[in-house]
Design an enzyme around this catalytic site. Structure first.
Site, PDB file in Angstrom:
ATOM      1  N   GLU A 115     106.298  42.605 123.918  1.00 21.22           N
ATOM      2  CA  GLU A 115     104.988  41.828 124.818  1.00 21.22           C
ATOM      3  C   GLU A 115     104.996  40.325 124.777  1.00 21.22           C
ATOM      4  O   GLU A 115     105.209  39.944 125.748  1.00 21.22           O
ATOM      5  CB  GLU A 115     103.670  42.477 124.296  1.00 21.22           C
ATOM      6  CG  GLU A 115     102.624  42.050 125.156  1.00 21.22           C
ATOM      7  CD  GLU A 115     102.497  42.773 126.560  1.00 21.22           C
ATOM      8  OE1 GLU A 115     103.390  43.487 126.716  1.00 21.22           O
ATOM      9  OE2 GLU A 115     102.003  42.065 127.348  1.00 21.22           O
ATOM     10  N   ASP A 116     105.651  39.824 123.606  1.00 18.10           N
ATOM     11  CA  ASP A 116     105.220  38.495 123.367  1.00 18.10           C
ATOM     12  C   ASP A 116     106.489  37.385 123.297  1.00 18.10           C
ATOM     13  O   ASP A 116     106.543  36.514 123.348  1.00 18.10           O
ATOM     14  CB  ASP A 116     104.717  38.045 122.124  1.00 18.10           C
ATOM     15  CG  ASP A 116     103.009  38.336 122.193  1.00 18.10           C
ATOM     16  OD1 ASP A 116     102.759  38.673 123.434  1.00 18.10           O
ATOM     17  OD2 ASP A 116     102.413  38.438 121.198  1.00 18.10           O
TER      18      ASP A 116
END
Ligand code: MN
Length: 716
Positions: free
Chosen positions: A76-77
């Site tokens: 996600e990051d």
């Protein structure tokens, strides 16, 4: 921050076969992937996944879960893809990371539609592998532990609320008591710091006052048990500030007793010893009645087992004692993780199953039945995002409802037919009103009657979309039936007024001109007040053009007739709030002389014949309708009478006012002070009465009360 070798050692301590190499690679991979990213605390970002992994070693999760924790934010990051993770760490880890990533995306979604869809995925992921949920809970726990570093106070509050409403209950459901306590504690500190501080201050005060009381009592209990040959580890543990607070709120009490703040835990080696311990404790100390619970023979729905009892203990204090085996203790501490751990030890690492997963499957079923995500969210957002109540049918089927649900919601959830015809409910074997709030674990048996139909009043207390839409639909149909009845009465009366016999065939002849399909449609529209009865009569008898002036005088005559009750439309069978309304200005009561005013689209409003509001309708005589009370005393329910009272401004005058009304079996439903001076209060009082005679009696009784200056029925 936990160092690399430390983490590996922690895992190896409980799982000697752990893949050391993979753990090391996971650790390094996370560090590299997050690179120079920073947390709000200023720490390097990678400290977060490492701490999350650390939390999970505390509940002894397997190697794949620990690696998943290390990698949980990379997709996600950072630029990392799932494929890379699959290549480096294998399918199992990739699948787990994927599950956690979906949960994270769900958290970040603000768009409602997507949220609904993702939430569905989330639950699917969870039900496939409970470890995904465990990583997410540990992730949330670490974020909560570091919440104070987030600058934005709105965000802090939101995260804390979400934790309280979603994550802590999730942790509890799967038996992770320790996790749940910590999540709640941290969220409580953010949401209501004042309450928390005052609970803690009070705890400290009691602790000081007792002076080492807890260890003394624990030691004394151990000695008592040893004399009876029970080897036990006894410890006293303070309850959490949040759980104390909630209990104080719920029971509206102050905590003074030790039993309210400390639980003594007795851990013994077998179930037989548990009951022996109970015998010894109950033999040595007096039992406080009503506090004994045996969760060993009937475990809680999340699998928790223990015996709870409260006694007057060694220092003449009420103390709560929890008795359990070591295994039960493990489960109470680690919840589903303990369960998983035992399975791993026994070599049977299987898909999650058993009673603690049942609620997940039930949720899935609900989700599967909603086709459109928007509709799904509309009907289930409460169900999803707030706590739910899980109730059982007599056959043991589980029905999930949003908090605040009533037996009517339950009935509609079972089947529309059941909802439409329900007249009562047995909750845990006892008859209860339909508006009773349901609680987790309630067994609900719906009592049906073919004669019953949905009541419009149900809409005020149901909370599920399904119940509400069914009730509304029914009310619409019933409303039409009421309008048809009222319209028919109006038209029939119209015939009489012009001296003709009522003829349905005559009406059928004018249907086309008036643009109606059926006579009932015509009635309904007249009943609604959209067209007047006079207009219909004019169509039927075209030669008979009524002159305005004549109608006005007719109206006066009508008013007279209303007194006589001749030709009046009976309001029998009309339900207040549907085709008929009682005017709020004059509050007509059975026995009052009344007149109806037809209001476009709303049916007829009933006024008393001397109501001042009627003045404003003198120009529209076609809207007047002679009405009469139903003569059947059985049908008389509770009506609202309104009186204007002037009382002396002195101690006790309000008291005697309410006493007099109560003595005369009236019930004050509203009271409004309209004027006050140093000497007098003037007020409007609404009283529930049966009829005008009842109200007159109350007025008479009030007039002879010394502190009451004057009493008048309120008019217009
Ligand atoms: Mn995270």
């Amino acid at each position: 921050m936990i160092r690399q070798y430390e983490l590996v050692e922690r895992v190896k301590a409980y799982d000697p076969n752990a893949d050391e190499d993979a753990l090391n690679r996971g650790y390094v991979f996370a560090m590299k992937a997050h690179g120079s990213q920073r947390r709000a605390s200023g720490d390097p970002y990678f400290s977060h996944p490492i701490e999350v992994a650390g939390i999970l070693t505390g509940i002894r999760l397997d190697c794949a879960t620990i690696i998943t924790a290390l990698l949980h934010d990379t997709v996600e990051d950072t630029g990392v893809t799932l494929d890379e993770i699959r290549d480096l760490f294998g399918d199992e880890v990739a699948q787990l990371v994927d599950g956690v990533t979906k949960l994270t995306r769900l958290e970040l979604q603000s768009d409602r539609t997507k949220q609904a869809e993702n939430f569905r995925k989330l639950l699917l992921a969870m039900s496939e592998d409970i470890r995904v949920l465990l990583v997410k809970l540990a992730d949330r726990l670490h974020n909560m532990r570091t919440l104070q570093f987030v600058d934005d106070s709105e965000k802090r509050k939101r995260v804390a609320r979400e934790t309280m409403e979603i994550f802590a209950p999730l942790a509890e459901r799967i038996g992770m008591q320790g996790m749940k306590d910590e999540l709640e504690g941290l969220a409580f500190a953010e949401i209501n710091p004042d309450a928390r501080d005052s609970v803690i201050a009070r705890l400290e005060f009691l602790r000081d006052e007792g002076g080492n009381q807890v260890p003394r009592i624990a030691a004394e209990l151990e000695r008592t048990l040893a004399k009876a040959d029970v080897v036990a580890a006894v410890s006293g543990r303070e309850k959490q500030p949040y759980s104390i607070w909630r209990k104080m709120q719920r029971k509206n009490i102050a905590f003074e007793q030790l039993s309210d703040i400390v639980a003594f835990r007795v851990v013994v080696e077998s179930v037989a010893k548990c009951y022996q311990t109970l015998g010894v404790v109950h033999g040595a100390y007096s039992v406080v009645p009503g506090r004994f619970k045996d969760f060993i023979s009937t475990p809680k729905s999340n699998g928790y087992q223990s015996i709870h009892t409260t006694v007057i203990g060694p220092e003449s204090q009420r103390i709560e004692i929890q008795i359990r085996t070591r295994e039960m203790h493990e489960f109470a501490e680690y919840g589903v993780a303990a369960h998983w751990h035992f399975k791993q030890l026994s070599g049977a690492l299987a898909r999650p199953e058993g009673r603690q997963y049942r609620w997940i499957r039930e949720l899935l079923e609900i989700l599967e039945h909603a086709s459109d995500p928007e509709e799904f969210l509309e009907h289930t957002k409460l169900e999803m995002y707030q706590d739910q109540v899980f109730c059982f049918t007599p056959k043991g089927d589980l029905i999930a409802l949003p908090r605040g649900a009533t037996p009517v919601d339950f009935a509609y959830a079972v089947h529309s037919e059941v909802g439409d015809t329900c007249v009562g409910a047995k909750i845990n074997g006892r008859m209860k009103p339909l508006r009773t709030l349901l609680h987790n674990g309630d067994q609900v048996e719906i009592v049906c009657s073919k004669a019953q139909t949905p009541s419009p009043t149900w809409e005020r207390f149901v909370v599920t979309g399904k119940a509400r839409s069914r009730i509304r639909r029914f009310v619409r149909l019933q409303q039409r039936a009421q309008y048809v009845d009222l319209g028919r009465a109006i038209v029939q009366k119209g015939f009489r007024v012009v001296g003709h016999k009522f003829s349905k065939r005559a009406l059928q002849r004018v249907l086309k001109t008036l643009q109606f399909k059926t006579v009932d449609d015509l009635y309904a529209t007249v009943g609604q007040g959209v067209i007047t009865g006079r207009k219909v009569i004019e169509q039927v008898f075209p030669d008979l053009k009524l002159k305005e002036g004549k109608v006005v005088s007719l109206t006066r005559r009508r008013a007279k007739r209303a007194e006589a009750g001749e030709h009046a439309v009976s309001i029998r069978g009309l339900i207040p709030g549907m085709a008929m309304h009682f005017a709020g200005c004059c509050h007509p009561l059975p026995g009052d002389r009344i007149v109806g005013i037809v209001t476009t689209g709303k049916g007829v409003t009933i006024h008393t014949i001397d109501c001042e509001t009627l003045e404003s309708f003198t120009e529209s005589p076609e809207r007047w309708l002679d009405v009469a009370w139903d003569q059947d005393p059985e049908s008389i329910g509770i009506h609202l009478g309104r009186i204007n009272i002037v009382v002396m401004n002195e101690p006790g005058s309000l008291g005697s006012l309410s006493t007099v009304i109560a003595k005369n079996l009236g019930n004050i439903s509203n009271l409004k002070i309209t004027n006050r001076s140093t000497d007098f209060f003037e007020m409007l009082v609404d009283i529930e009465v049966q009829d005008v005679k009842h109200l007159t009696n109350i007025i008479a009784a009030l007039r002879v009360t010394p502190t009451i200056n004057s009493v008048e029925r309120a008019r217009g």
